[in-house]
Design an enzyme around this catalytic site. Structure first.
Site, mmCIF file in Angstrom:
data_model
loop_
_atom_site.group_PDB
_atom_site.id
_atom_site.type_symbol
_atom_site.label_atom_id
_atom_site.label_comp_id
_atom_site.label_asym_id
_atom_site.label_seq_id
_atom_site.Cartn_x
_atom_site.Cartn_y
_atom_site.Cartn_z
ATOM 1 N N HIS A 44 -15.991 -50.729 11.102
ATOM 2 C CA HIS A 44 -14.697 -50.807 10.412
ATOM 3 C C HIS A 44 -14.366 -49.455 9.767
ATOM 4 O O HIS A 44 -14.199 -49.360 8.560
ATOM 5 C CB HIS A 44 -14.746 -51.917 9.348
ATOM 6 C CG HIS A 44 -13.776 -53.019 9.593
ATOM 7 N ND1 HIS A 44 -13.824 -53.810 10.717
ATOM 8 C CD2 HIS A 44 -12.698 -53.457 8.866
ATOM 9 C CE1 HIS A 44 -12.846 -54.709 10.664
ATOM 10 N NE2 HIS A 44 -12.141 -54.512 9.562
ATOM 11 N N ARG B 33 -6.919 -53.703 15.912
ATOM 12 C CA ARG B 33 -6.043 -53.214 16.978
ATOM 13 C C ARG B 33 -6.692 -52.073 17.755
ATOM 14 O O ARG B 33 -6.579 -52.001 18.981
ATOM 15 C CB ARG B 33 -4.703 -52.778 16.389
ATOM 16 C CG ARG B 33 -3.808 -53.954 15.989
ATOM 17 C CD ARG B 33 -2.584 -53.491 15.225
ATOM 18 N NE ARG B 33 -2.918 -53.159 13.846
ATOM 19 C CZ ARG B 33 -2.119 -52.474 13.035
ATOM 20 N NH1 ARG B 33 -0.955 -52.011 13.471
ATOM 21 N NH2 ARG B 33 -2.479 -52.237 11.784
ATOM 22 N N ALA C 160 -9.967 -51.629 18.044
ATOM 23 C CA ALA C 160 -11.088 -52.223 18.786
ATOM 24 C C ALA C 160 -10.608 -52.878 20.071
ATOM 25 O O ALA C 160 -11.220 -52.724 21.136
ATOM 26 C CB ALA C 160 -11.823 -53.238 17.914
ATOM 27 N N ASN D 245 -21.923 -60.967 15.463
ATOM 28 C CA ASN D 245 -22.389 -60.550 14.138
ATOM 29 C C ASN D 245 -23.759 -61.141 13.815
ATOM 30 O O ASN D 245 -24.532 -60.556 13.050
ATOM 31 C CB ASN D 245 -21.385 -60.985 13.059
ATOM 32 C CG ASN D 245 -20.106 -60.181 13.093
ATOM 33 O OD1 ASN D 245 -20.115 -59.007 13.456
ATOM 34 N ND2 ASN D 245 -18.994 -60.809 12.751
#
Length: 495
Positions: free
Chosen positions: A218, A226, A228, A262
């Site tokens: 991030h 957007r 990514a 994740n």
């Protein structure tokens, strides 16, 4: 109770994925071969027009995913088909100039990425920053929280790394800590270096890995999702796959796949991208030849069509058609057996409520003339699934009827050829409608279709090289889920 926090950790290399993932990717690759044959037969103008339509769809949907704006399906389809123009937007009456500017920025960023992917340049920090700059060009601010927890508007500097910590809150309430600002530059350098080392991996695995690891970092204050999703196209373009777009209907599944990534399992995200890549490839098989202007002259027209028709010929076309027919037949047998068992059990279950409840099935396969039944229903289902259904010889269908309290549920599952000519590609789709079956009032009267946007069931893409036993699990899951949904909707309306 304190919230669960997941601490940040450095970017990890691409994991080794095999087993069912390898099988799924092999199916995508086989479909890619058929798609590339269609691409080879089209003119450069046709290929470019198709690419731009897909980029326009991506540009619209990526902002909807982030809830930057909303847009109806009708407006979306108009902008995708006709272009991101003020005329189209104003004609539809839903899209403001500010929203159109954001969508155009996202489209231009995607076009920039596609052009860059056509070069031999490697992924770089400079390129990622430039991509972000283009995407947020008309976004001067973003929302953040100050030290007192209040929401404040903060100026957004295009292409600049974040200076404040940011987190991702999962659907289960857990908070994922992203890379701290002081570590962003080194982690982004590591991301770029590790991506270069994945050159031998499948493009869909590379795309899923890059997408997730970028989200994990991030690096920007806003616009990370957007960027990514745009980066996902990089490996696909280099690998000669169709561009994909995560749309509003897939948002929940998309976020769930990211949550699994994740937790350390990238497979769900790879499968998710594989499914929408199959849909993108399959949709292109419907494209007809664009007419050559008659003003070019008879000889020029004849030569143009002869060249393009010749390009559409595929080696061992008869063998491809034979294998596709054998695959469809084998899966149709399994479908019929499954639907027979299901119909019997459903009938027994509902007879506890209505002693006259009745369920039965019917089926047909080519070359039986009955294989051409349900043409309208199957064309409708194919349109929802975004492909051209080749029903010239009919389809391999199984129909279930469930009669209950004067109403009728008609559920059709079918395997049909995809594209014009013998592409070797098949698709399984489902269709369901509810009718009034009161015999005293004549033939059944349609009441409503069960599946429409935005509730469209999955379809399954099949290639003539597929193995029926291997693909049956995917088919069973789609049919069982869709039938469950149809029965639930039918029953609720009778309550």
């Amino acid at each position: 109770m304190s919230e669960k926090r997941i601490p940040w950790h450095p970017v990890e290399p691409v994991p080794h994925l095999n087993g069912e993932i390898a099988t799924r990717l092999a199916s995508v690759d086989a479909l890619q071969v058929a798609w590339k044959a269609v691409q080879a037969s089209a003119s450069p103008e046709e290929v470019e027009a198709s690419l731009k339509r897909r980029l326009r769809r991506h540009a619209i949907e990526t902002g909807i995913i982030e809830r930057l704006y909303d847009m109806s399906w009708g407006v979306t389809e108009a902008l995708v088909a006709e272009g991101l123009t003020t005329e189209v937007a104003s004609a539809e009456g839903e899209v403001s100039e500010a929203t159109l500017s954001v969508v155009k920025d996202q489209f231009e960023a995607l076009a920039f990425l596609v052009e860059w992917a056509r070069t031999d340049q490697e992924l770089s920090i400079h390129f990622i920053r430039e991509l972000h700059t283009l995407i947020v060009r008309h976004q001067p601010h973003y929302e953040a929280r100050d030290q007192f927890g209040r929401t404040v508007r903060v100026p957004l500097v295009p292409g600049a790394w974040k200076t404040l910590d940011n987190t991702i809150t999962r659907s289960d309430g857990a908070v994922i800590e992203c890379t701290p600002p002081v570590q962003v530059d080194s982690e982004m350098q590591r991301l770029v270096a590790l991506y270069a080392e994945t050159a031998g991996a499948h493009p869909l695995i590379r795309a899923a890995w890059l997408h997730h690891r970028f989200i994990q970092i991030h690096p920007f204050p806003d616009g990370n999702g957007r960027v990514a999703r745009a980066l996902t196209l990089l490996a696909l373009q280099r690998g000669q796959y169709a561009p994909i777009a995560v749309d509003r209907l897939q948002r929940t599944e998309y976020i769930a796949a990211l949550d699994e990534a994740n937790d350390g399992d990238l497979r769900a995200l790879v499968r998710f991208f594989a499914r929408i890549e199959e849909k993108a490839l399959r949709a292109e098989l419907q494209a007809p030849l664009t007419p050559v202007p008659e003003s070019a002259g008879a000889v020029a027209v004849a030569r143009a069509y002869a060249s393009r028709l010749k390009a559409r010929e595929v080696e061992n076309q008869e063998l491809k058609a034979q294998k596709a027919t054998e695959l469809a037949g084998a899966l149709h047998t399994r479908l019929t057996h499954f639907m027979e068992n299901t119909a019997h059990q459903v009938q027994e279950a509902f007879r506890e409520f209505d002693s006259s409840a009745f369920a039965n099935i019917d089926n047909a396969t080519p070359p039986n003339p009955r294989a051409k039944y349900w043409h309208g229903q199957l064309v409708h289902a194919a349109r929802l699934a975004d492909f051209y259904a080749n029903l010239g010889e009919g389809s391999w269908w199984v129909r279930l009827h469930l009669r209950l309290r004067g109403n009728l549920l008609r559920f059709i599952t079918t395997i049909q050829k995809v594209g014009r000519g013998e592409t070797g590609v098949l698709a399984l789709t489902v269709f369901a409608e509810v009718l009034s079956s009161d015999a005293e009032n004549g033939p059944p009267t349609p009441l409503y279709r069960v599946f429409e946007h935005p509730h469209v069931p999955d379809s399954v893409t099949l290639i003539y090289t597929d193995d029926a036993e291997t693909r049956w699990e995917d088919i069973h899951q789609v049919v069982d889920t869709a039938l469950s949904t149809a029965i639930s909707r039918f029953s609720e309306d009778l309550a």
